[in-house]
Each structure stands twice: as structure tokens, then as C-alpha cells.
Write a protein that holds these residues in place. Sequence first.
Motif, PDB file in Angstrom:
ATOM      1  N   GLN A  63       1.068  -0.736   0.014  1.00 51.92           N
ATOM      2  CA  GLN A  63       0.384  -0.264   0.096  1.00 51.92           C
ATOM      3  C   GLN A  63       0.555   1.537  -0.034  1.00 51.92           C
ATOM      4  N   THR A  64       1.994   1.210   0.708  1.00 53.99           N
ATOM      5  CA  THR A  64       3.002   2.487   0.768  1.00 53.99           C
ATOM      6  C   THR A  64       3.159   3.023  -0.275  1.00 53.99           C
ATOM      7  N   GLY A  67       1.454   5.546  -2.564  1.00 58.73           N
ATOM      8  CA  GLY A  67       0.937   6.107  -1.741  1.00 58.73           C
ATOM      9  C   GLY A  67       0.495   5.677  -1.119  1.00 58.73           C
ATOM     10  N   PHE A  68      -1.028   4.984  -0.582  1.00 51.34           N
ATOM     11  CA  PHE A  68      -1.661   5.086   1.031  1.00 51.34           C
ATOM     12  C   PHE A  68      -0.338   4.250   1.924  1.00 51.34           C
ATOM     13  N   GLY A  69       0.241   5.176   2.795  1.00 52.21           N
ATOM     14  CA  GLY A  69       0.669   5.483   3.998  1.00 52.21           C
ATOM     15  C   GLY A  69       0.393   5.071   5.162  1.00 52.21           C
ATOM     16  N   GLU A  98     -11.787   3.833   0.656  1.00 52.43           N
ATOM     17  CA  GLU A  98     -10.771   2.571   1.796  1.00 52.43           C
ATOM     18  C   GLU A  98     -10.902   2.711   2.103  1.00 52.43           C
ATOM     19  N   ASN A 116      -7.725   2.078   4.090  1.00 48.39           N
ATOM     20  CA  ASN A 116      -5.733   2.747   3.988  1.00 48.39           C
ATOM     21  C   ASN A 116      -6.229   4.239   3.344  1.00 48.39           C
ATOM     22  N   ALA A 117      -5.332   5.565   3.918  1.00 41.65           N
ATOM     23  CA  ALA A 117      -5.312   6.492   3.512  1.00 41.65           C
ATOM     24  C   ALA A 117      -4.031   7.446   2.486  1.00 41.65           C
ATOM     25  N   ARG A 118      -3.892   8.136   1.904  1.00 44.78           N
ATOM     26  CA  ARG A 118      -2.934   8.489   1.980  1.00 44.78           C
ATOM     27  C   ARG A 118      -2.012   9.161   3.254  1.00 44.78           C
ATOM     28  N   ASP A 119      -2.637   9.744   3.871  1.00 41.47           N
ATOM     29  CA  ASP A 119      -1.848  10.488   4.806  1.00 41.47           C
ATOM     30  C   ASP A 119      -3.016  10.899   6.164  1.00 41.47           C
ATOM     31  N   ASP A 122      -6.004  12.337   4.389  1.00 45.91           N
ATOM     32  CA  ASP A 122      -6.610  12.390   3.816  1.00 45.91           C
ATOM     33  C   ASP A 122      -7.281  11.503   4.675  1.00 45.91           C
TER      34      ASP A 122
END
Length: 155
Positions: A63-64, A67-69, A98, A116-119, A122
Motif C-alpha cells: 500500500q505504501t 501512496g497509501f501511507g 478506502e 487505507n489512506a494517503r496520509d 486524507d
Amino acid sequence: MSDRTATPDATDLAILKLLASDATRSAADIGRELQMTQPAIWRRIKRLSDAGVIAGRRISVDQTALGFGVTVFLGIRLAAKGRTSLEEFERAVTAIPEVQTVQHVLGQFDYRLRINARDIADFERILRRRIMTLPGVGQVEANVMLSEERRPGPL
């Protein structure tokens, strides 16, 4: 394993362990490792699939790298309980891309979600605009995942 209700034998379990670690392995590759022929392995895999023991094959996505950190686990308690509100909530929450998993659980909360979110910003957007507007949502508790160790399930 001669029928749909039979228990997998030691060879079936060895095949399952190899597929669980890498679902892309071929029957020929597994056969070489287990010192069996490719057709024998293929027949066993087919039998395990037909019996429902193998429910599908999946790949693991980083996921990272996409772009999903941030991964957040949400505990959700519904404000109004009842058969209609459970089904309505489940239908609505599974439509949110998500949300990776939806688990109906016993305990303090009615549901546990993996998001799962980008940051964090998000995640806040997802929480405010999507989760908090779902039908029947009452109490929400968020836990941000710091790290994860994946272990294969018991076989």
C-alpha cells in the motif's frame, strides 16, 4: 481428500502452505519441491478448490508503494440497532473504496473497519465525509497502525 468433507492430508497441507506463501507458484514448481508430478499436484489443487478449501488466489500489494501511507482501524458502534440498520450500514460502508475490510464483531463496537489512506489529512476527509455520514453511525474510535507483522494462518 476424497470428497468435499474430507480433511486435507499432509500433502494437501504442504501444498496449501506453499501457495499461501506465494499464490503464483505453478503446479510444476510445487511438484518439484514436494517430489511429485505436476499432474498429481494439479489434481490436488483442483480438488482443494472444488471442496472450497482454496477460496481464491490473491497477491499482496504494498500500500505504501501505491501512496497509501496510513492504515487506520476504526471501531464503530451503531446508534440504532436492528436488522435493517445493520444491512443498510453494511451496504453503505462496503461502497467506500478506502475501506479494505468490514468485520461485524462482538464487544464494545459493532463493526471494525480497516481503512487505507494517503496520509492523516486524507483519513480525516474519509472520516468526516464518508464514515460519519453512514446510516446509523454512533460512536467511532480510531487506531492508527504503526507497524504490522504478517504471519501465515494455521494449517
